[in-house]
Scaffold this motif. Sequence first.
Motif, PDB file in Angstrom:
ATOM      1  N   ALA A 186       0.782  -1.128  -0.090  1.00 27.94           N
ATOM      2  CA  ALA A 186      -0.012   0.086  -0.146  1.00 27.94           C
ATOM      3  C   ALA A 186       0.783   1.247   0.085  1.00 27.94           C
ATOM      4  CB  ALA A 186      -1.156   0.025   1.232  1.00 27.94           C
ATOM      5  N   LEU A 226      -5.430   8.464  -6.623  1.00 31.87           N
ATOM      6  CA  LEU A 226      -6.345   7.732  -7.039  1.00 31.87           C
ATOM      7  C   LEU A 226      -6.994   6.928  -5.715  1.00 31.87           C
ATOM      8  CD1 LEU A 226      -5.443   5.944 -10.426  1.00 31.87           C
ATOM      9  CD2 LEU A 226      -7.438   7.139  -9.876  1.00 31.87           C
ATOM     10  N   SER A 227      -8.147   6.365  -5.840  1.00 27.40           N
ATOM     11  CA  SER A 227      -8.512   5.446  -4.948  1.00 27.40           C
ATOM     12  C   SER A 227      -7.583   4.244  -4.757  1.00 27.40           C
ATOM     13  CB  SER A 227     -10.065   5.144  -5.270  1.00 27.40           C
ATOM     14  OG  SER A 227     -10.191   4.010  -4.287  1.00 27.40           O
ATOM     15  N   GLY A 243      -3.235   4.762  -1.476  1.00 30.91           N
ATOM     16  CA  GLY A 243      -2.485   4.533  -0.033  1.00 30.91           C
ATOM     17  C   GLY A 243      -2.801   5.685   0.758  1.00 30.91           C
ATOM     18  N   LYS A 244      -3.638   6.844   0.257  1.00 29.46           N
ATOM     19  CA  LYS A 244      -3.796   7.730   1.051  1.00 29.46           C
ATOM     20  C   LYS A 244      -4.126   7.330   2.661  1.00 29.46           C
ATOM     21  CE  LYS A 244      -6.992   9.439  -1.576  1.00 29.46           C
ATOM     22  NZ  LYS A 244      -7.067   8.426  -2.590  1.00 29.46           N
TER      23      LYS A 244
HETATM   24  N1  LIG Z   1      -6.507  -4.138   5.732  1.00 25.92           N
HETATM   25  C1  LIG Z   1      -6.132  -4.099   4.490  1.00 25.92           C
HETATM   26  N2  LIG Z   1      -5.579  -5.288   3.879  1.00 25.92           N
HETATM   27  C2  LIG Z   1      -5.242  -5.528   2.664  1.00 25.92           C
HETATM   28  N3  LIG Z   1      -5.117  -4.763   1.772  1.00 25.92           N
HETATM   29  C3  LIG Z   1      -5.496  -3.261   2.322  1.00 25.92           C
HETATM   30  C4  LIG Z   1      -6.072  -2.898   3.361  1.00 25.92           C
HETATM   31  N4  LIG Z   1      -6.480  -1.748   3.498  1.00 25.92           N
HETATM   32  C5  LIG Z   1      -6.125  -1.297   2.335  1.00 25.92           C
HETATM   33  N5  LIG Z   1      -5.522  -2.270   1.530  1.00 25.92           N
HETATM   34  C6  LIG Z   1      -4.945  -1.920   0.000  1.00 25.92           C
HETATM   35  O1  LIG Z   1      -4.035  -1.115   0.152  1.00 25.92           O
HETATM   36  C7  LIG Z   1      -4.146  -0.314  -1.050  1.00 25.92           C
HETATM   37  C8  LIG Z   1      -4.200   1.323  -0.621  1.00 25.92           C
HETATM   38  O2  LIG Z   1      -5.383   1.521   0.136  1.00 25.92           O
HETATM   39  P1  LIG Z   1      -5.832   2.716   0.863  1.00 25.92           P
HETATM   40  O3  LIG Z   1      -4.844   3.263   1.668  1.00 25.92           O
HETATM   41  O4  LIG Z   1      -7.268   2.526   1.410  1.00 25.92           O
HETATM   42  O5  LIG Z   1      -6.107   3.619  -0.542  1.00 25.92           O
HETATM   43  P2  LIG Z   1      -7.047   5.165  -0.772  1.00 25.92           P
HETATM   44  O6  LIG Z   1      -7.354   5.476   0.642  1.00 25.92           O
HETATM   45  O7  LIG Z   1      -5.917   5.808  -1.413  1.00 25.92           O
HETATM   46  O8  LIG Z   1      -8.164   4.710  -1.547  1.00 25.92           O
HETATM   47  C9  LIG Z   1      -5.287  -0.562  -1.803  1.00 25.92           C
HETATM   48  O9  LIG Z   1      -4.933  -1.437  -2.750  1.00 25.92           O
HETATM   49  C10 LIG Z   1      -6.126  -1.406  -0.738  1.00 25.92           C
HETATM   50  O10 LIG Z   1      -6.829  -2.373  -1.484  1.00 25.92           O
END
Ligand SMILES: Nc1ncnc2c1ncn2[C@@H]1O[C@H](COP(=O)(O)OP(=O)(O)O)[C@@H](O)[C@H]1O
Lengths: 263, 864
Positions: free
Chosen positions: A17, A36-37, A40-41
């Motif tokens: 991430a 982008l969504s 990793g924000k």
């Molecule tokens: N608890 C988790 N377990 C596995 N993968 C995760 C988890 N949380 C987020 N991810 C993955 O990490 C990446 C970054 O996620 P995230 O930080 O939520 O992005 P954003 O907030 O920019 O949309 C994404 O590919 C997401 O699917």
Amino acid sequence: MLRVEHLTKVFPDGTVALKDVSFEVADGEFLAVIGLSGSGKSTLLRCINRLIDPTEGRVLWNDVDVTAAKGQELRHIRRQIGMIFQQFNLVKRSSVFTNVLSGRLGYASPWLSLVHQFTEEERQMALAALERVGIADKANNRADQLSGGQQQRVGIARALMQEPQLMLADEPVASLDPVLAHSILRYLEQLNREDGITVLCSLHFLDLVHRYATRVIGLKDGQLVFDGLPTELTAKKFKEVYGQEAEIVTVDGSGSGLMDHGE
Amino acid sequence: MSASDKKQDPTLPAHRHLPPWQAALFSLVVPGSGQFVVGRRQRGVGLLLALIILSVLILWQGATALFAAVAIIWAWNIWDAWQLAGDHAMRLEVPVLLAAFVVYGVGIAATEIRPARFISGWPSVQPYLTALTQPELMEHPTKDIVGQVPIQIPCITPLPQPSKPASQNPKVTVNTRCAKVGDTITVTGDGFFPNFNGEMIWVNPIGDEQHVLENGRPMKFTTDAHGHFQVKIAVPLAVPVTSLPKPGETQTHLIRAEQHKPYGPLQPTRTLRLVLNKIGETIALAFIATILGMIFALPVSFLAARNLMGGNAVTRAIYYTVRTILNIVRSIETLMWAIVFAVWVGLGPFDGTLALFFHTIAALGKLYSEAIENIDPGPIEALRATGANGAQVVIYAVLPQFMPAFASFTLYRWDINLRMSTVIGLVSDAGIGFLIIQWIRLNRFNAMATAILAIVLGVAILDYVSAWLRHRIIVGNPTNAGRTLRSYVVTGVLIIGFIAAFIWSWNVAEINLVTFVEGAPAGVRMIRDFMTPDMFTRPTKKEAVDAVLPVPCGSGVGTPSAVSGSRVNLSLSCGNVGDKLTVIGHDLPPNTHVSVRWVFADGSYLRVKKDCCTTDSSGHLRLETKIHPLMAVNPKAGRAKPGKVEITWKEVIGPPHLSKAFNMVVNLSLVTLLMALIATTLGSAFAIPLSFFAARNIMGESVLGRTTYATFRTIFNLWRSVEPMILALVCAAWVGVGPFAGVMALAINNVPNLGKLFSETIEDIDNGPVEALMATGANKMQTLVFAIVPQLVPRFLAFILYQWDINIRMSTVIGYVGGGGIGQQFRLWVGLNQYADAGMAVWAIVAMVWSMDYISARSREKLV
Ligand SMILES: Nc1ncnc2c1ncn2[C@@H]1O[C@H](COP(=O)(O)OP(=O)(O)O)[C@@H](O)[C@H]1O
Ligand SMILES: [Mg+2]
């Protein structure tokens, strides 16, 4: 001052991430985080207050290593860092007042607070916080009786109870109407300008970034791909962050900002 | 805020300036009145009602010590009025807690909870529990050789012939024909299995068998290569001291040598085969009842769907009638219907099937009708707009909306019917429950354990199957896409299996319309009696007048008796058997039902005519008959007393009052409600902590966490499949027959049921607030209290109410198997053919279930 050094997060399922992210935030900045969504924000913001434990790298807050802190020490760091969320994360069935008071738990007596006993001072403080975000009259309503914008203001009031020096805001306006988005961001701006609270806020709309942020960082696939002033974030740079299919859209849909298709 | 809420606003000017002491004085005299006059009307009325109800409860159980709590509430109420007058609202914790204290105190008294019985009753329940670890599953078939020889104890002279013979082949001999207790005797045997062991059994004169002991353990002998053995045994004291022979007499005992040689492979025990057979019957009953119930419920549900029946007054009347009937039928438990239908068609699988079927129609009829009401008219309109015809609209817009609910409700009902079917045998000869209750009566605990374990396993497996089916029907294949050859094959196999299962179940259920029709009069009579409960009785006195009738003439003299002018005149003063006789009653009470009967010489009597007679408006009665043969007395017997003709009636001597049965019903209904309340409370108290172990998100992903989660889930699922009725059998053995056993059984059953629901709730909580509070620096306990508990409390409460609802239904029947409450009395009344009284119990149950349904539906609406 916040320093993020070589931060990497690999989730147990193997998702990377964050990849070696480093940057600094000076006190008093309003830093927008774009990407982008899935870029990793949220992971980044959550690593800062350790809702997520990073795999590698360090987060230094006023020269204290947050990543190494444990137990009591970690809680003391956390209470200096407020956080607001896209989904507001209020306890829907509790009253607005209780929700706001619960922002003070890190300071309150660990035992008395369990039976909902707070000092008069803390109650006054909660009222003042609600007044500041303009919903003091809703104090005794159940949180789920409020509209989205009002709920987010409760979220801000809750964070204010921590008397934070840093405010993390994870897409605070992504679930709100354009008008409400501005009103919420203006509260953050006010906190930033008047109280000197440093703000880290993930945002999606270029016009909002231009309007409120003093600096921008961009994430793409967990890597830092942009770090500069909002004015340096040209349409070209924006496409680098968001990918070539991205199109310019404003928060109210009129066409001078940028937004990715993914949202 | 509704208008009524506004009325209670304490700041209404009209009430504002009442001095506190005045409000307090009001409340001192009449609790709640102070609150009422300062404008808090609901609070005032509530307080008054609460105090009245609590006092009645206390007086009912005579638990006068609890009046202390009532006094404190009274005092609080005065203080509260004072505060309210000063515009200060007090919190309600104190009176609510005190009221709960009283209710539970009364409840504990009414349900006869005596924890000491756990200990005192332990020895009697222990065999049940040990048996659970020793079910009778498999055994080797055996070839048996049994030989015996008589011996007389003690020796007398002359020694008579023994009263029982010795066996010839194999041959057993003993070195003496007689002996006394304690003598050592030598027993030899020939013709047994060579090189094999066997056991010695001593049979006393009454036929009781006991093992011959050697050093306190059953003696074993071993044969040599020729099938010969010799053992020395001590003559035991085999008869109870009270049955010892009188001096100079002797008794014949038998010494028996037995060999049981297993051969061939292990095979299921007779017990296991019986159990499997009855499990099959259990499943068949549930299956056929669900399918037939479904078929009958469909048309009924159309009549009970508001959106279909809203058209005009007639259809609306039908709607309300059907709804009401469905609700009544539904609120009477399946087991109760089984008792009712037992009167109709007799005990047996058909009775069980009918009960399940009947309840299923009502339950599914209601659920289906709600599904119909929920159909969205949008798609129907849309299809109409495209020009589709009626059938097309049904196929493309109505069915796709109705089918998922239909399938899911039907499967849900199947799950319930399966569980019900396991216990319907407790009141009828249908399904596995019948074996359980029989074996418990025979103290065959190992066999009982086999049956219970079979239920646990069977229900768990079928739950799994129905979960699979549900997934397949509801989630799977929304469109034609994805229909592969394999899915066609699976569907085909399912359909063939279904038809086979249906035919088989139909046969097992012994469905027999002839019995049904033949039994109808008895059934209808019973239902008619149910509908006319005798709530009131009038105190009566029995009056009688008679006239002497010597048969034949001259066979005796007697004195007639008369009551305040009433008398009986006969057309003959004496006569012979078969003579025509006219009985005339004078000055009897007018328009009264009287009974005319022969009173024979020995004092026994017989009605002259069935369903006779009613006097006319002037108190006259005339009845033609012939002299009954039994009226004849033997003239040779000397001073015989002659027979009489008697007219009797009941004289009402007071105003009508509530019948004894009515009082019993009220009393038992209260006990039943309290049983359910206490059981629910106990069940929840245990389920709440346990449920956290069965919640995946709490247990986490570590190996330990996952194992704990899986273990608790499995235990909950297995434990849940034992119906409270079966638990009640065991609990009644433990703590004695009565409401305590019922409470225990329900509570034990509630733990896994609530535990499962609670753990699913915990898994469903919104993690956002938890995260938000952690981010503020709150510690774990604070996060639990502020972010998790507020989410759980209302949902837990909703489930607890739901369980209370179920418990009330269950406690209306748990009395059949020793669990106390109204069910016990209902079964007794049906057994005594007192259907009018039983009917009153039914109405009380309907009333209880309805009001509880209403209350819990309303409260759940508020909670969730
Ligand atoms: N608890 C988790 N377990 C596995 N993968 C995760 C988890 N949380 C987020 N991810 C993955 O990490 C990446 C970054 O996620 P995230 O930080 O939520 O992005 P954003 O907030 O920019 O949309 C994404 O590919 C997401 O699917
Ligand atoms: Mg995010």
